[in-house]
Scaffold this motif. Structure first.
Motif, PDB file in Angstrom:
ATOM      1  N   GLU B 383       0.739  -1.255   0.145  1.00  0.00           N
ATOM      2  CA  GLU B 383       0.075  -0.072  -0.005  1.00  0.00           C
ATOM      3  C   GLU B 383       0.790   1.175   0.071  1.00  0.00           C
ATOM      4  O   GLU B 383       0.277   2.227  -0.050  1.00  0.00           O
ATOM      5  CB  GLU B 383      -1.138   0.006   1.239  1.00  0.00           C
ATOM      6  CG  GLU B 383      -0.208  -0.068   2.893  1.00  0.00           C
ATOM      7  CD  GLU B 383       0.068  -1.369   3.032  1.00  0.00           C
ATOM      8  OE1 GLU B 383      -0.062  -1.829   4.215  1.00  0.00           O
ATOM      9  OE2 GLU B 383      -0.097  -2.352   2.229  1.00  0.00           O
ATOM     10  N   ILE B 384       2.338   1.161   0.203  1.00  0.00           N
ATOM     11  CA  ILE B 384       2.923   2.395   0.048  1.00  0.00           C
ATOM     12  C   ILE B 384       4.020   2.609  -1.048  1.00  0.00           C
ATOM     13  O   ILE B 384       4.434   3.588  -1.028  1.00  0.00           O
ATOM     14  CB  ILE B 384       3.840   2.619   1.311  1.00  0.00           C
ATOM     15  CG1 ILE B 384       4.807   1.127   1.659  1.00  0.00           C
ATOM     16  CG2 ILE B 384       3.045   2.484   2.491  1.00  0.00           C
ATOM     17  CD1 ILE B 384       5.922   1.069   2.585  1.00  0.00           C
ATOM     18  N   THR B 386       4.230   3.102  -5.374  1.00  0.00           N
ATOM     19  CA  THR B 386       3.436   3.741  -6.569  1.00  0.00           C
ATOM     20  C   THR B 386       4.044   3.324  -7.716  1.00  0.00           C
ATOM     21  O   THR B 386       5.336   3.004  -8.118  1.00  0.00           O
ATOM     22  CB  THR B 386       3.467   5.462  -6.250  1.00  0.00           C
ATOM     23  OG1 THR B 386       4.695   5.712  -6.160  1.00  0.00           O
ATOM     24  CG2 THR B 386       2.798   5.780  -4.879  1.00  0.00           C
TER      25      THR B 386
ATOM     26  N   GLU C 333      -5.392   8.541  -6.489  1.00  0.00           N
ATOM     27  CA  GLU C 333      -4.915   9.131  -5.497  1.00  0.00           C
ATOM     28  C   GLU C 333      -4.807   7.895  -4.291  1.00  0.00           C
ATOM     29  O   GLU C 333      -5.450   6.957  -4.484  1.00  0.00           O
ATOM     30  CB  GLU C 333      -5.729  10.214  -4.843  1.00  0.00           C
ATOM     31  CG  GLU C 333      -5.625  11.272  -5.774  1.00  0.00           C
ATOM     32  CD  GLU C 333      -4.405  12.110  -5.738  1.00  0.00           C
ATOM     33  OE1 GLU C 333      -3.307  11.858  -5.267  1.00  0.00           O
ATOM     34  OE2 GLU C 333      -4.333  13.197  -6.720  1.00  0.00           O
ATOM     35  N   LYS C 334      -4.069   8.186  -3.317  1.00  0.00           N
ATOM     36  CA  LYS C 334      -3.773   7.083  -2.191  1.00  0.00           C
ATOM     37  C   LYS C 334      -5.282   7.030  -1.630  1.00  0.00           C
ATOM     38  O   LYS C 334      -5.698   8.149  -1.167  1.00  0.00           O
ATOM     39  CB  LYS C 334      -2.687   7.858  -1.176  1.00  0.00           C
ATOM     40  CG  LYS C 334      -2.637   6.741  -0.033  1.00  0.00           C
ATOM     41  CD  LYS C 334      -1.170   6.272  -0.154  1.00  0.00           C
ATOM     42  CE  LYS C 334      -0.938   4.847   0.405  1.00  0.00           C
ATOM     43  NZ  LYS C 334      -1.432   3.834  -0.368  1.00  0.00           N
ATOM     44  N   ASP C 365      -1.057   6.070  -7.116  1.00  0.00           N
ATOM     45  CA  ASP C 365      -0.367   6.110  -5.836  1.00  0.00           C
ATOM     46  C   ASP C 365      -1.136   5.057  -4.839  1.00  0.00           C
ATOM     47  O   ASP C 365      -0.900   5.147  -3.740  1.00  0.00           O
ATOM     48  CB  ASP C 365      -0.455   7.515  -5.491  1.00  0.00           C
ATOM     49  CG  ASP C 365       0.265   8.537  -6.131  1.00  0.00           C
ATOM     50  OD1 ASP C 365       1.549   7.934  -6.699  1.00  0.00           O
ATOM     51  OD2 ASP C 365       0.301   9.715  -6.115  1.00  0.00           O
ATOM     52  N   GLU C 366      -2.023   4.264  -5.495  1.00  0.00           N
ATOM     53  CA  GLU C 366      -2.649   3.283  -4.530  1.00  0.00           C
ATOM     54  C   GLU C 366      -2.523   2.091  -5.077  1.00  0.00           C
ATOM     55  O   GLU C 366      -2.593   1.743  -6.233  1.00  0.00           O
ATOM     56  CB  GLU C 366      -4.121   3.536  -4.509  1.00  0.00           C
ATOM     57  CG  GLU C 366      -4.931   2.823  -3.888  1.00  0.00           C
ATOM     58  CD  GLU C 366      -4.586   2.404  -2.332  1.00  0.00           C
ATOM     59  OE1 GLU C 366      -4.511   3.408  -1.712  1.00  0.00           O
ATOM     60  OE2 GLU C 366      -4.562   1.251  -2.086  1.00  0.00           O
TER      61      GLU C 366
END
Lengths: 261, 466, 433
Positions: B383-384, B386, C333-334, C365-366
């Motif tokens: 989850e961290i 990208t 986006e996250k 980013d997610e």
């Protein structure tokens, strides 16, 4: 090896908050072939996926034990290593991983470190089983299920079962989408494995498969429960008369799990 | 269920460093004097000094690129631009200084050479310290030597091609390399000669704040073919080092070249490389580009298809772990009729890493009948992490075919369940899916490299999946 | 009286404009602030399109001092698009920013639907306007949006209350006759409302150089659905700068249908922000490049909420010496977990001298998302033509059919028959058939 035994007691399972299995009990011993039949949407595949530990299925109550050990506490891979096998209705495709590599990893995971199967022994056995299932040699080097036809996928599931030699084999709609020749081959694989060291649970909604894999016990599932059990004659009656008579007997209108109960 | 990600610095197995044995190192920082000093020490002809000085001007004029990765911590004044570790490139392994020999022994060079390579070249800091090639190839007229020696021994062919594919005015880092280049490989394969086994080079940075600027020039003459493989490592220091290479390839009519790189720099190296090939009529250029290491990589191997029916294949993977940014991709430039190209890119990001694909497919005015097929797939493992996919497709012709596809996904729950239902543990299952994901890449590697690659990936993945 | 003033945009002009319109103080403030920003900012840079030599601010400016508003005739050019015989229509027509026709059925007004000029809304519903105006598009984003905010002139305001579903499309038409056109469209769809909006902008005189600098802001409430269909048709001497943006709340949905049919240079920037859970966006656009026109067309979706979905489909046909850049941008986006995005850019290259770029960009980013894109470029597929010919269709007709099929994704979604016909005519004209 002693005779394996899978015991399911009052199993209740929900998916995304919705109750699907509503108290199901069943015992399968080595050497036995059980068939679970029922119309669509009655919870048959949920039972199969729950026994294998799919993360989507939440066990609300009840127990499942294999030879006295609590199955529900085990992760999916541990269940497999303990001897539960599920031939899936929709096997996943794993790109870039050959069938042979995949199977060898699975076998070695079960045998444990230091006790790996030798490559030659593995190859020989795989070739033997593949020819028994009338699979082309090239199968070994193809990527797991990628680009396989429906029939090829099902055969591949049976190949894995034969290689992994489970104690309890669950076949989830192994007959769906199969022509009669492929069905015979699949049944041949299962029958070859039959014996006191393996119990079989066949999930289907057609009696046709049961002409080739003879069940000892037939269970009818509706509304997330087993509503009737009997011998092979029960399957024959279903084939001849459909499900309506049983719904009538039990006073069921909607056999799926979507109704309130 | 997420386990703590192990510190990547502990994971890097080539992180050992050896004692400094250098016989010369330039002052830190980049000045005209440093450039002149390098050229003088190497005893270069006048034109090369002029080339370097002109390039230095280019370098100073270019602003720092603002796209790609974060270059703000890169300090050009804190880098040693030239370190000479020994007197000359040895032909016999025995003659290489013991310290350096030990290093390469630890890395498995030239053990590998004895087994399966046609020739090997090993560069330590700025200079090639060991070089050898099979006699048969030498007799066929194949030249494989370090770039400095080639400048002295083959001045005509060198001058004719050097700087023609990547001129110093191309970009800031090409200019930097042009100003301070040292070492690298020079390969010439004469007409019709087919080199069956790979030629290999190995690059090693050993000093802190060292810049390695090797320059590779490969000329494959008409109908000839060759496969060149390179690997790179460095020890880990607390401050950053810079690797900024330039690779120029000229594939003449009907020639075939494959250039394979496994980049496994330490996680504090800026890896800013310009790689470009020109493919003439019926020539084939293949880049096989693996990016595992470094702090930041910005690298987009390019093929300019200048002649009709030229072909380009680029196969790349990038794996970005903790603190890493891989900004990699490919450029295929179709300038002549009936050229074909394929790009297959696989990116994996984990532990907060960023793995980007950045690419260009250009079809010029005269590219009628050309085709390009591009496929980029990305796996994001936690989850961290990208990933960005930034392709540019520029079409200036109406008779071309471009197909471009990309996907971004995580490891699917169904795939995991399937593998685990056969008794394979979650970690092994994820690893298996990842190996499968990059299989199109690994299957193109020479055997030993494929094994090494798989080992590296396993190593990177171990204990790292939650 | 109406006046046109030559282009020297200063505080006096802006203040005069605001005064004539009797705008509230805060609007004048925004205009003046924006004017400052416009003066300070450089000409925006697009990655692949240089607009330094484009005309962004040399145009005649028109101020409606009231007397044009009386005209109620529907101009001839657009008569065919408006069916005056039915109650089920709702139209605002503006010429050079002045209102020439306005119709809203009483039934809608009774349900609380507000559909009026933005000028009028500013008088009657100043608080609503203030809350949303230049909120999705910020005036200081760039020189173009700043110029728009300083000089916006004309445009409509649409407010659809909670649970109101409008069955027929609401329509607005803008024609540029002699001056710059800077309309501002503000659409607010409250919770569970449903509407379709059709927007047609065109120029009449083929020799005048028009500047269009328009902003569309759409606010989609929870569970609301908005379909916004637009066709732009400015002549070859004109410059079109369009910023369209939607902010979509939980379970809301925005659909953009865009026919970019200009003959002149075009900057079109379309962004949908999926702010909350399960919001979705569907963006379809077509462009036909002719002559020497240049276009930079960007469709972007930003996923912020979980379980959000988006689809972008951009199609272009390139002829003559035209140049077009198609940028598709999907940003995850996250926190946009379980979101799903697809993108496709397809370009048909029908001229040797044209240029078409397709840049399908994914910014992720997610990790728990699915995103994919596909792009293609090339001529009409010869196999397709062969297939149709084998069924007896002549080659020209086969090609025409394929091209029309290629554009059908947008054409068939224009909800007003008259405009659909107009779009088809434009397509034919652009394809020179």
């Amino acid at each position: 090896m002693s005779q394996p035994k899978l015991t399911i007691e009052d199993l209740q399972v929900s998916v995304e908050g919705k109750k699907i299995l509503k108290g199901l009990s069943l015992e399968i011993k080595g050497g036995e072939v059980h068939a679970i039949m029922g119309p669509n949407g009655t919870g048959k595949s949920t039972l199969a996926s729950t026994l294998m530990g799919h993360p989507k299925y939440k066990v609300e109550s009840g127990s499942v034990t294999l030879n006295g050990e609590n199955v529900l506490e085990m992760a999916t891979d541990e269940r497999a290593r303990k001897g539960i096998f599920l031939a899936m209705q929709y096997p996943s495709e794993i790109s870039g991983v050959t069938n042979a590599d995949f199977l060898r990893s699975a076998i070695n995971a079960r045998r444990g470190e230091g006790n790996e199967i030798s490559l030659i022994k593995f190859v020989r056995e795989m070739e033997k089983k593949m020819s028994f299932l009338e699979m082309k040699e090239s199968f070994a080097q193809r990527y797991v299920n990628e680009g396989f036809s429906g029939g090829e996928k099902k055969r591949n599931e049976i190949l894995q079962m034969m290689m992994l030699k489970p104690q309890i084999a669950i076949l989830d709609e192994i007959d769906s989408g199969l022509d009669i020749d492929a069905l015979k081959v699949v049944a041949k694989g299962v029958n070859e494995m039959k014996g006191p060291e393996m119990g079989v649970l066949v999930i289907t909604h057609y009696q046709r498969l049961l002409n080739y894999i003879k069940p000892d016990y037939v269970h009818i599932m509706m509304q997330g429960r087993i509503v009737r059990s009997g011998g092979p004659e029960l399957a024959e009656k279903l084939e001849a008369e459909g499900y309506d008579w049983i719904k009538e007997e039990l006073g069921i209108e909607d056999e799926t799990v979507s109704q309130r109960s | 269920m997420t386990k703590k990600a192990p510190d990547i610095q502990d994971e890097y197995k080539y992180g050992f460093k050896d004692e400094d044995v250098s016989i010369f190192r330039s002052e830190k920082g980049l000045t005209r004097e440093v450039v002149e000093e390098i050229s003088k020490m190497k005893g270069e002809p006048e034109w090369m000094l002029e080339f370097r000085l002109k390039a230095l001007e280019n370098f100073e004029q270019f602003p720092m690129p603002e796209w790609g990765g974060d270059l703000s911590e890169l300090n050009f004044d804190d880098i040693t631009y030239y370190i000479k570790p020994s007197e000359k490139a040895e032909k016999s392994w025995e003659e290489v200084p013991d310290q350096i020999k030990d290093t390469f022994d630890k890395l498995g060079i030239p053990e590998a050479e004895q087994k399966w390579l046609a020739g090997v070249s090993a560069q330590y800091e700025s200079e090639v310290v060991y070089h050898n090639m099979q006699k048969e190839l030498e007799e066929l007229g194949v030249i494989f030597m370090d770039t400095d020696s080639a400048l002295k021994e083959y001045p005509e062919i060198f001058k004719e091609h050097f700087g023609t594919v990547v001129p110093p005015s191309d970009n800031k880092f090409a200019a930097l390399n042009s100003a301070v280049w040292s070492g690298g490989s020079f390969i010439y394969v004469p007409k019709g000669v087919k080199v069956d086994i790979p030629l290999q080079a190995y690059f090693r940075i050993n000093s802190e704040n060292m810049g390695q600027f090797e320059r590779t020039l490969i000329i494959v003459d008409e109908g000839a073919s060759v496969h060149y493989v390179e690997g790179c490592t460095a020890p880990i220091y607390s401050t950053n080092s810079l690797h900024s290479a330039v690779v120029e390839i000229i594939a003449k009519k009907g020639a075939t070249i494959r250039y394979t790189t496994i980049q496994n720099w330490a996680p504090n190296i800026y890896n800013l490389v310009t790689k470009r090939a020109v493919a003439e009529e019926d020539a084939t250029v293949e880049w096989v580009d693996g990016n595992i290491g470094s702090k930041l990589t910005m690298k987009y191997p390019a093929v300019i298809m200048k002649g009709p029916r030229a072909k380009a294949n680029v196969l790349s993977i990038a794996m970005a772990g903790k603190g890493q940014h891989q900004d990699a991709g490919a450029k295929v430039i179709h300038l002549a009729p009936d050229c074909t190209s394929t790009i297959i890119s696989k990116s994996i990001s984990k532990h907060g890493g960023k793995a980007n694909y950045r690419g260009l497919a250009l079809f010029g005015r005269n590219s009628q009948g050309s085709k390009s097929n591009i496929k980029c797939d990305t796996l994001i493992l936690d989850e961290i992490s990208t990933s960005d996919t930034i392709p540019h497709n520029e079409v200036q012709n109406n008779d071309i075919t471009l197909e471009h596809e990309a996907t971004v996904s995580k490891v699917s729950e169904e795939q995991l369940f399937y593998l685990m239902s056969r008794g394979i543990s979650e970690q092994d299952a994820i690893q298996m899916i990842i190996m499968g994901f990059i299989e199109p890449f690994t299957k193109e590697l020479p055997m030993e490299y494929a094994v090494e690659m798989n080992r590296l990936i396993k190593f990177e993945m171990e204990g790292s999946i939650g | 009286m109406s006046v046109t003033i030559n282009t020297n945009f200063d505080e006096n002009l802006v203040t005069h404009l605001s005064n004539v319109k009797k705008e509230p103080e805060w609007m004048l403030d925004i205009r003046l602030k924006a004017l400052e920003v416009y003066k300070q900012l450089p000409i925006p840079r697009f990655e692949k399109t240089r607009i330094d030599k484009w005309n962004i601010d040399q145009f005649e400016f028109f101020i409606d001092e009231g007397d044009e508003g009386n005209q109620v005739d529907i101009p001839e050019d657009i008569r065919s698009m408006i069916d005056v015989n039915t109650e089920n229509r709702s139209v605002i027509i503006q010429r050079n920013s002045a209102l020439v026709h306005h119709y809203l059925p009483k039934s809608l007004g009774d349900q609380g639907v507000i559909f009026t000029t933005l000028d009028n809304a500013l008088q009657e519903y100043p608080d609503l306007v203030k809350k949303y105006f230049m909120n999705a598009v910020k005036f200081d984003e760039n020189k173009l949006t700043a110029l728009h905010a300083a000089l916006w002139n004309g445009g409509v305001f649409l407010y659809v209350p909670k649970n109101v579903e409008i069955e027929f499309p609401l329509q607005s038409v803008y024609l540029a006759e002699k001056a710059g056109l800077l309309p501002h469209v503000l659409i607010i769809a409250e919770t569970n409302s449903n509407l379709t909006f059709v927007d047609y902008r065109f120029s009449t005189d083929h020799n005048v150089s028009y500047i269009h600098n328009g902003v569309v802001e759409v606010y989609v409430g929870e569970g609301a659905r908005v379909r916004f269909a637009t066709v732009h048709n400015f002549n070859k001497n004109s410059y079109d700068y369009s910023y369209r943006r939607a902010i979509v709340k939980r379970n809301g949905r925005i659909e953009w249908v865009m026919g970019e049919m200009n003959f002149g240079n075009t900057i079109s920037n379309n962004t949908s922000l999926l702010k909350d859970s399960a919001a979705s966006a569907d963006i379809k656009s077509i462009f036909i490049g002719t002559g020497r026109q240049k276009a930079d067309l960007e469709s972007k979706v930003i996923h912020e909420g979980d379980h959000t979905e988006s689809k972008i489909l951009s199609r272009g046909i390139m002829l003559d010496q035209a140049t077009a850049i198609f940028n598709g941008i999907t940003k995850m986006e996250k926190g946009a977990v379980k979101s799903n995005a697809e993108q496709a850019e397809n370009i048909l290259m029908l001229s040797k001298e044209a240029r078409g770029d397709a840049n399908p960009i994914l910014l992720i980013d997610e990790h728990d998302v699915m995103a994919g894109h596909a792009a293609s470029a090339g001529p009409v597929n010869q196999n397709d033509i062969y297939y149709l010919m084998s069924r007896g269709i002549p080659k020209d007709e086969a090609e025409r059919l394929i091209i029309h099929g290629f554009l059908a994704s947008v054409v068939s979604r224009i909800p007003i028959e008259g405009l659909q016909e107009q779009l088809e005519k434009l397509i034919e004209r652009k394809l020179k058939r």
